[in-house]
Design an enzyme around this catalytic site. Sequence first.
Site, PDB file in Angstrom:
ATOM      1  N   ASP A  43     -53.519 -30.630  24.752  1.00  0.00           N
ATOM      2  CA  ASP A  43     -52.195 -30.599  24.126  1.00  0.00           C
ATOM      3  C   ASP A  43     -51.938 -31.965  23.504  1.00  0.00           C
ATOM      4  O   ASP A  43     -52.572 -32.957  23.866  1.00  0.00           O
ATOM      5  CB  ASP A  43     -51.110 -30.299  25.179  1.00  0.00           C
ATOM      6  CG  ASP A  43     -49.708 -30.229  24.560  1.00  0.00           C
ATOM      7  OD1 ASP A  43     -49.601 -29.806  23.395  1.00  0.00           O
ATOM      8  OD2 ASP A  43     -48.738 -30.607  25.231  1.00  0.00           O
ATOM      9  N   SER A  44     -50.986 -32.013  22.595  1.00  0.00           N
ATOM     10  CA  SER A  44     -50.591 -33.293  22.005  1.00  0.00           C
ATOM     11  C   SER A  44     -49.929 -34.182  23.054  1.00  0.00           C
ATOM     12  O   SER A  44     -49.888 -35.399  22.900  1.00  0.00           O
ATOM     13  CB  SER A  44     -49.626 -33.064  20.852  1.00  0.00           C
ATOM     14  OG  SER A  44     -48.481 -32.395  21.311  1.00  0.00           O
ATOM     15  N   TYR A  59     -47.134 -33.736  17.496  1.00  0.00           N
ATOM     16  CA  TYR A  59     -47.859 -33.167  16.360  1.00  0.00           C
ATOM     17  C   TYR A  59     -46.918 -32.411  15.409  1.00  0.00           C
ATOM     18  O   TYR A  59     -47.224 -32.247  14.241  1.00  0.00           O
ATOM     19  CB  TYR A  59     -48.915 -32.179  16.863  1.00  0.00           C
ATOM     20  CG  TYR A  59     -50.176 -32.810  17.395  1.00  0.00           C
ATOM     21  CD1 TYR A  59     -50.281 -34.184  17.619  1.00  0.00           C
ATOM     22  CD2 TYR A  59     -51.284 -32.016  17.677  1.00  0.00           C
ATOM     23  CE1 TYR A  59     -51.440 -34.736  18.119  1.00  0.00           C
ATOM     24  CE2 TYR A  59     -52.454 -32.565  18.164  1.00  0.00           C
ATOM     25  CZ  TYR A  59     -52.540 -33.924  18.395  1.00  0.00           C
ATOM     26  OH  TYR A  59     -53.697 -34.461  18.877  1.00  0.00           O
ATOM     27  N   GLU A 115     -37.700 -32.897  28.006  1.00  0.00           N
ATOM     28  CA  GLU A 115     -38.295 -34.155  28.479  1.00  0.00           C
ATOM     29  C   GLU A 115     -37.246 -35.040  29.158  1.00  0.00           C
ATOM     30  O   GLU A 115     -37.584 -35.857  30.005  1.00  0.00           O
ATOM     31  CB  GLU A 115     -38.977 -34.883  27.326  1.00  0.00           C
ATOM     32  CG  GLU A 115     -40.162 -34.066  26.809  1.00  0.00           C
ATOM     33  CD  GLU A 115     -41.147 -34.846  25.949  1.00  0.00           C
ATOM     34  OE1 GLU A 115     -40.875 -36.003  25.618  1.00  0.00           O
ATOM     35  OE2 GLU A 115     -42.193 -34.254  25.616  1.00  0.00           O
ATOM     36  N   CYS A 149     -43.069 -22.617  21.755  1.00  0.00           N
ATOM     37  CA  CYS A 149     -43.384 -24.035  21.988  1.00  0.00           C
ATOM     38  C   CYS A 149     -43.640 -24.161  23.476  1.00  0.00           C
ATOM     39  O   CYS A 149     -42.917 -23.573  24.285  1.00  0.00           O
ATOM     40  CB  CYS A 149     -42.218 -24.926  21.571  1.00  0.00           C
ATOM     41  SG  CYS A 149     -42.376 -26.654  22.107  1.00  0.00           S
ATOM     42  N   THR A 150     -44.636 -24.941  23.843  1.00  0.00           N
ATOM     43  CA  THR A 150     -45.028 -25.007  25.255  1.00  0.00           C
ATOM     44  C   THR A 150     -43.965 -25.660  26.135  1.00  0.00           C
ATOM     45  O   THR A 150     -43.997 -25.491  27.347  1.00  0.00           O
ATOM     46  CB  THR A 150     -46.358 -25.765  25.415  1.00  0.00           C
ATOM     47  OG1 THR A 150     -46.233 -27.029  24.761  1.00  0.00           O
ATOM     48  CG2 THR A 150     -47.498 -24.979  24.795  1.00  0.00           C
ATOM     49  N   HIS A 151     -43.038 -26.405  25.538  1.00  0.00           N
ATOM     50  CA  HIS A 151     -41.951 -26.969  26.342  1.00  0.00           C
ATOM     51  C   HIS A 151     -40.928 -25.908  26.773  1.00  0.00           C
ATOM     52  O   HIS A 151     -40.210 -26.098  27.748  1.00  0.00           O
ATOM     53  CB  HIS A 151     -41.179 -28.030  25.554  1.00  0.00           C
ATOM     54  CG  HIS A 151     -41.824 -29.378  25.518  1.00  0.00           C
ATOM     55  ND1 HIS A 151     -43.006 -29.622  24.869  1.00  0.00           N
ATOM     56  CD2 HIS A 151     -41.442 -30.573  26.051  1.00  0.00           C
ATOM     57  CE1 HIS A 151     -43.309 -30.906  24.998  1.00  0.00           C
ATOM     58  NE2 HIS A 151     -42.384 -31.498  25.705  1.00  0.00           N
TER      59      HIS A 151
END
Lengths: 277, 277
Positions: free
Chosen positions: B15-16, B47, B158, B189-191
């Site tokens: 992942d970024s 990214y 985050e 989105c993975t978040h």
Amino acid sequence: MSSEDKRTSPIGVFDSGIGGLTVYKALRAALPHEDFIYLGDTAHLPYGTKSPEAVLQYTVQAARELMENNIKLLVIACNTATAVALPSLPSLLEDLPCLGVIDPGAQAAAKTSITGRIAVLATEGTVKSGAYAAAIKHYRPDAHIQMLACNLLVALVEEGWSDGAEADAIISRYLSMLQPDFDVLVLGCTHFPLLASTIRKHLPASVQIIDSASTTAIAVETFLVRNDLLRVGTEVGKTSFYVTNAPERFERLAERFLGYDINVENREPTNSYAART
Amino acid sequence: MSSEDKRTSPIGVFDSGIGGLTVYKALRAALPHEDFIYLGDTAHLPYGTKSPEAVLQYTVQAARELMENNIKLLVIACNTATAVALPSLPSLLEDLPCLGVIDPGAQAAAKTSITGRIAVLATEGTVKSGAYAAAIKHYRPDAHIQMLACNLLVALVEEGWSDGAEADAIISRYLSMLQPDFDVLVLGCTHFPLLASTIRKHLPASVQIIDSASTTAIAVETFLVRNDLLRVGTEVGKTSFYVTNAPERFERLAERFLGYDINVENREPTNSYAART
């Protein structure tokens, strides 16, 4: 270079991305006859979450790019780069004059505060660097300083949601994390001047807000005058905007920061810069 | 490599940054005997705002790093990298099997939707790529798809503010920007899986939420079984976590994503990787 050549040379303005436009806007207003070259290192943003070594490397690379345009002064319009890289820059850049955004805001905060109790909102990288606290203490050793990392505020500004229910909820939560005894609040991130009016709503009238954009513009003007580098005349100065990646996104966001549209060119890294990018 | 060696080889997860941990968490739960190597390219995140060329270059560099550990499969646990880089990867990486996070979610959305009206929340880069719409249309040509860039949600996660007044205000504003006729919402989105319960509160009960983390874990398990690459036995698999910059920040945030602490090593770029970083 002759003195005349030096006076007519451009001023370099560097930021990791777009936030430095608040500093540029204040510089442009204060110094209408100067030429500016703005470089946003969008290939590497955000600096706030990068290591000090990476931030120094990127800043030096960008400064060298700007030096190819014979700039007379480099303004580091990025709090993280100022905190991390500014102290080492002149020795790495053939003694090019460099001014950052922390010292002017810190000096203004130290002078403005009556109680000496000062709060600073910034990004995580700036808070961790400890640079604001050190700069304020330099001017006012008895100051009591609270630093608060407010990473969401950058995304909030870039989304264009600088006022409204979301901004109110986020700003009020951040401010509630501070001891409410300060009389000066420093906006220690170049994005934050766009939130000043919303932040103002959530503070007692007795608290003064200081932002690094307008204080830096005053510091730059003072430096130019003292060193006989101010460009005089009636001609209106020009500005070129460059980014290291994704110019169309920068153009779209720039209108939020400046209030007008600009053209932005992609500046592919060259030579030594390219080798490390 | 023998078949047995291949079965016991680790799975690379890229992942970024940190968002891919939601994918890793789902993979770890589904595949308890596998070894994983997670690489977060924190030197270059995010990214979502980078150019396609930059994203491809960074992804190939990271994949080569992971290939030095003889991985049997590469999971691109980043929506932007999947959208931009995945189609070119196998040919650039000696035919290493590569799975991304978009196709599994798109397939699940196409199957789950009754009306064919599907909304996708993602970052700006993923939206611009058009990859989700293309993948959903592949499985369901008559689908009507709305894509919405929600950049603030990454910063929200985050910051650790996945619920509360700020999350409610931000999520409700984003959802109000969609036509409310969809019956499936994809968290692209993975978040975003960390916001699923707050998003749920702002949706009618008839809307199904699909996230790319759990759908990708199912796709990976299916791939391993079909290709006789599943590691069997009773041993609990190991995981190593690497980032390209600032491991301490990653460690601090990781607990929010995984619910437990991990050790993260800094992996300085090597050889060809270093030359371009």
